[in-house]
Design an enzyme around this catalytic site. Sequence first.
Site, short mmCIF file in Angstrom:
data_model
loop_
_atom_site.label_atom_id
_atom_site.label_comp_id
_atom_site.label_asym_id
_atom_site.label_seq_id
_atom_site.Cartn_x
_atom_site.Cartn_y
_atom_site.Cartn_z
N TYR A 150 59.95 -34.92 7.46
CA TYR A 150 59.91 -33.74 6.59
C TYR A 150 60.96 -32.71 7.04
CZ TYR A 150 55.23 -35.66 5.55
OH TYR A 150 54.17 -36.47 5.24
N LYS A 182 53.80 -37.96 12.87
CA LYS A 182 53.92 -39.39 12.56
C LYS A 182 55.17 -40.02 13.16
CE LYS A 182 51.81 -37.95 8.23
NZ LYS A 182 52.41 -36.73 7.71
N ASP A 201 49.41 -30.94 8.75
CA ASP A 201 49.95 -32.30 8.65
C ASP A 201 51.48 -32.24 8.65
OD1 ASP A 201 49.37 -35.26 7.98
OD2 ASP A 201 50.98 -34.66 6.62
N HIS A 239 53.82 -43.77 10.22
CA HIS A 239 53.99 -43.10 8.92
C HIS A 239 53.98 -44.08 7.74
CE1 HIS A 239 55.96 -39.35 6.92
NE2 HIS A 239 55.21 -39.99 6.07
#
Length: 323
Positions: free
Chosen positions: A51, A80, A46, A113
């Site tokens: 990130y 996302k 994921d 997201h």
Amino acid sequence: MANVELFTLNNGIKMPAIGYGTWRAPDEEIERALNLALEAGYRHIDCAPVYLNEKVIGKVLKEWIDAGKVKREDLFITTKLPHHGNNAESVEKNLKKSLSDLSLTYIDLYLIHVPFGFSETADGPMREPNGDIVLDLSTDHVAIWKKFEEFVGAGLIKSIGVSNFNKRQLQRILDNATIKPVSLQIELHVYFQQNELVDFCKANNIVVTAYSPLGSKGIANLYKQSGKELDIPDLLDIPEVKSIATRLGKTPAQILLKWIVKRGVAAIPKSTNANRLQQNLSIFDFDLTAGDMETMKGLNRDIRIVTFDFFQGIQKHPEFPFK
Ligand code: A2P
């Protein structure tokens, strides 16, 4: 290597019930940990551009595929559409950036997201003088969804879904979709069981994916950065969970994850520790009794940990999901 259960999505594609979470893992850490995770048998990863580690994840995936250690078709990679590109015009740019950074020709699962959007500068979200994030108030989920559908048609995405959406927002997608969402990714753990959303998703053949399934200890640092102290409950220390773990000779984390997967919900625990990431995947060789499931169900406290408070002013967005 662990034997991992597969969930069949509403388009027939299979997704491993346990995925590897990569949130808040800086480059050096994720490079080492993702190698360990792939060795342990994780095939569902994921990711997200927010990130800030997709390039290094792509490097590791490429090394594994090039070396013949894993086949692309055996991987299930989620990423996302970022908060700062949450509009139809930005989908292509962001999708192609993730594809390039992840060294992939297609994404297995592409998610919106968050339901709200930010205005952006080169250095991240634009901020008001008082520190509030400048919101993009034009967020239109259906327009974004139509773009997602186009890219499924173009072969760049296999499956599409959403994350952090509430029931109303998800229903609007369902009412306007040609391609149904396969998954809703939300915070879910024993103290925040999300029964209503899980039932709604089951009725609509949407697989729920649980983020922070162990209660997100790591998020405290994020709140500290925005000047808040957060007292996060320790799910690994709940007496009832520890008692089931002791009886079965498993760890509390394994009990928390098994309870989620046994509800038909996928989970994406994050660990950068070799032993812990291995144990999080090794939950398919034991079972919980109906009594254990009831005990766990009784632990719900409706405590949401990830409230997005670290995005100052975000509650003012018309699509802020947690009213
Ligand atoms: P570690 O990486 O040292 O294992 P998140 O905040 O994303 O939910 O992160 C999960 C947190 O739980 C991390 O701090 C991680 O630390 C920890 N963790 C993950 N798996 C386990 C486990 N099996 N037992 C105990 N702690 C765990």
